[in-house]
Design an enzyme around this catalytic site. Structure first.
Site, short mmCIF file in Angstrom:
data_model
loop_
_atom_site.label_atom_id
_atom_site.label_comp_id
_atom_site.label_asym_id
_atom_site.label_seq_id
_atom_site.Cartn_x
_atom_site.Cartn_y
_atom_site.Cartn_z
N ARG A 121 0.79 -1.24 0.00
CA ARG A 121 0.00 0.00 0.00
C ARG A 121 0.82 1.28 0.00
NH1 ARG A 121 -2.52 -4.00 2.57
NH2 ARG A 121 -4.70 -4.31 2.04
N HIS A 146 -1.02 -2.59 -4.56
CA HIS A 146 -0.54 -3.53 -5.59
C HIS A 146 -0.62 -2.99 -7.02
CE1 HIS A 146 0.03 -6.37 -2.50
NE2 HIS A 146 -1.10 -7.04 -2.54
N HIS A 220 2.66 -12.96 -5.84
CA HIS A 220 1.53 -13.09 -4.92
C HIS A 220 0.88 -14.48 -4.93
CE1 HIS A 220 -1.75 -11.63 -2.43
NE2 HIS A 220 -1.28 -10.39 -2.46
N ASP A 292 -1.58 -9.75 8.18
CA ASP A 292 -1.51 -9.06 6.89
C ASP A 292 -0.49 -7.94 7.10
OD1 ASP A 292 -1.88 -8.09 4.38
OD2 ASP A 292 -4.02 -7.67 4.57
N GLU A 357 5.14 -12.63 0.64
CA GLU A 357 5.52 -11.76 -0.47
C GLU A 357 6.79 -10.98 -0.11
OE1 GLU A 357 1.91 -9.25 -0.98
OE2 GLU A 357 0.97 -10.83 0.17
C1 GLA Z 1 -2.11 -8.33 0.01
C2 GLA Z 1 -2.64 -7.33 0.95
C3 GLA Z 1 -3.87 -7.80 1.57
C4 GLA Z 1 -4.88 -8.19 0.53
C5 GLA Z 1 -4.31 -9.19 -0.37
C6 GLA Z 1 -5.26 -9.53 -1.49
O1 GLA Z 1 -1.46 -9.36 0.61
O2 GLA Z 1 -1.71 -6.98 1.94
O3 GLA Z 1 -4.40 -6.83 2.39
O4 GLA Z 1 -5.22 -7.06 -0.23
O5 GLA Z 1 -3.10 -8.75 -0.92
O6 GLA Z 1 -6.56 -9.72 -1.08
#
Ligand code: GLA
Length: 392
Positions: A121, A146, A220, A292, A357
């Site tokens: 982000r 992304h 991803h 996350d 990732e």
């Molecule tokens: C990434 C983001 C998550 C989500 C996924 C896809 O990993 O960090 O918050 O958006 O992609 O759903």
């Protein structure tokens, strides 16, 4: 012997000598036969489909002698299938995805895709370079995620193939035009996927620009090492070689702090299951709806080193991830909610896949203390990640 007889005699001697030389050289030829070249890893290509705007998409299959098979499509550089052995040498698909291009085009949570120009982000999609302000498309609430509305996961890449005796590669190229999704500079990106005969997939990312810009590329894939995509991934044991992680605000943008993982659910320095602490009361877990988050990897000046691993006991499958990146995002499939079609049948339920990732930290362009993601003309962005499978 008269003259005639003598001539016949000499001629026959000569022809015997000639024939024997012929024979010898033919024998020699037999010995010299070059053995057929054995390619331990092969690559093949077939048509996969056509996008809604009529662009042809191909599927490349990398296959090694051990049995690992990886399907990659030119749409998004998506890994649609990836088989790995279990402890009985049974190769099964271990990545979530779809069976058709139409599904990838319609709704995808970035299943298996290449992510760019910026993985993760950027707050409100805004940043500036040398005082020049840029605004990117916001596609995740107020933020940019992304690469935006049409990131690298949704474009068709140009593909080429290359191989050596023990590897095969697909080389994907994409030219992102100046101000595409709001990013400055014409950015030429080359991603090379290489399969080895040691069950490793090497991902090499390169990019160049003609104007100062920002870049943060990643992959991803959603893994479920059980091979059964109806099973949650909570029993997978994860290890992350990181003493710190990147706490986020309510919109998953870094607060700026790099927090010590000690005595938090974010401590994966010793392997533990995803499920062990995902349910504990913790503000960060609440914000992410689970994990996350980006971890601040140790030994950042060592180049490519072991960053994280995932292990599923029942199958014995072990995935190790090596990278030269400073960070790794663990996403535990918190947004999967039974609305997307599972390629094995049924739908993808909550937490049936996890992503690891490799990347720079989120929102780096707005955080002066984070490692820089700026790329200048004349420089080459280069990032390397290896996914290695084995059994334990
Ligand atoms: C990434 C983001 C998550 C989500 C996924 C896809 O990993 O960090 O918050 O958006 O992609 O759903």
């Amino acid at each position: 012997m008269n003259r005639l007889k003598r001539s016949i005699y000499v001629l026959s001697l000569l022809s015997i000598a000639f024939l024997s030389v012929q024979c010898k050289s033919e024998k020699k030829k037999e010995v010299e036969v070059v053995p057929e070249k054995i390619n331990l890893v092969t690559i093949s290509k077939e048509a996969y489909g056509t996008t809604s705007d009529s662009i042809a998409v191909d599927k490349y299959t990398l296959k090694n002698e051990k049995g690992m098979e990886i399907d990659i499509i030119t749409y998004g550089g998506i890994i649609t299938k990836w088989t790995a052995p279990d402890k009985n040498n049974n190769y099964q698909d271990i990545v979530l995805g779809y069976n058709t291009l139409a599904e990838y085009e319609k709704a995808t949570p970035y299943f298996g895709a290449l992510i760019g120009r910026y993985g993760n982000r950027i707050a409100k999609g805004k940043f500036s370079i040398d005082g020049v302000k840029y605004t990117l498309n916001a596609n995740d609430g107020p933020n940019h995620l992304h690469g935006g509305v049409k990131g690298f996961d949704k474009v068709v890449w140009t593909a080429a193939e290359t191989s050596t005796d023990s590897t095969a590669s697909i080389i994907l190229t994409y030219l992102s035009k100046d101000l595409e999704e709001g990013y400055p500079g014409n950015l030429k990106t080359i991603v090379t996927y290489t399969l080895t005969n040691d069950n490793e997939l090497l991902v090499d990312y390169k990019a160049t620009t003609d104007k100062k810009t920002i870049v943060n590329l990643t992959q991803h894939s959603y893994f479920n090492l059980s091979g059964d995509f109806s099973k949650p991934i909570l029993d997978h044991e994860i290890a992350i070689n990181a003493d710190k992680f990147v706490p986020v605000d309510a919109t998953l943008i870094p607060t700026g702090e790099l927090k010590d993982v000690t005595n938090t659910p974010f401590d994966f320095r010793i392997a533990k299951t995803i499920g062990k602490e995902i349910g504990v009361k913790d503000e960060q877990l609440t914000r992410g709806l689970g994990y996350d988050h980006c971890w601040v990897l140790n030994n950042q000046n060592e180049g490519v080193r072991l960053t994280a691993s995932a292990y599923e006991k029942e199958s014995g499958r072990l995935l190790e991830i090596f990278s030269d990146e400073p960070g790794i995002q663990l996403y535990t499939g918190n947004f999967l909610d039974d609305t997307l079609q599972n390629k094995q049948g049924g739908t993808y339920a909550h937490r049936t896949g996890f992503c690891l990732e490799t990347q720079h930290y989120p929102d780096s362009p707005n955080q002066k203390d984070f490692p820089s993601t700026v790329l200048s003309p004349g420089q080459t962005y280069n990032s390397k990640t290896t996914f290695k499978f084995s059994v334990k």
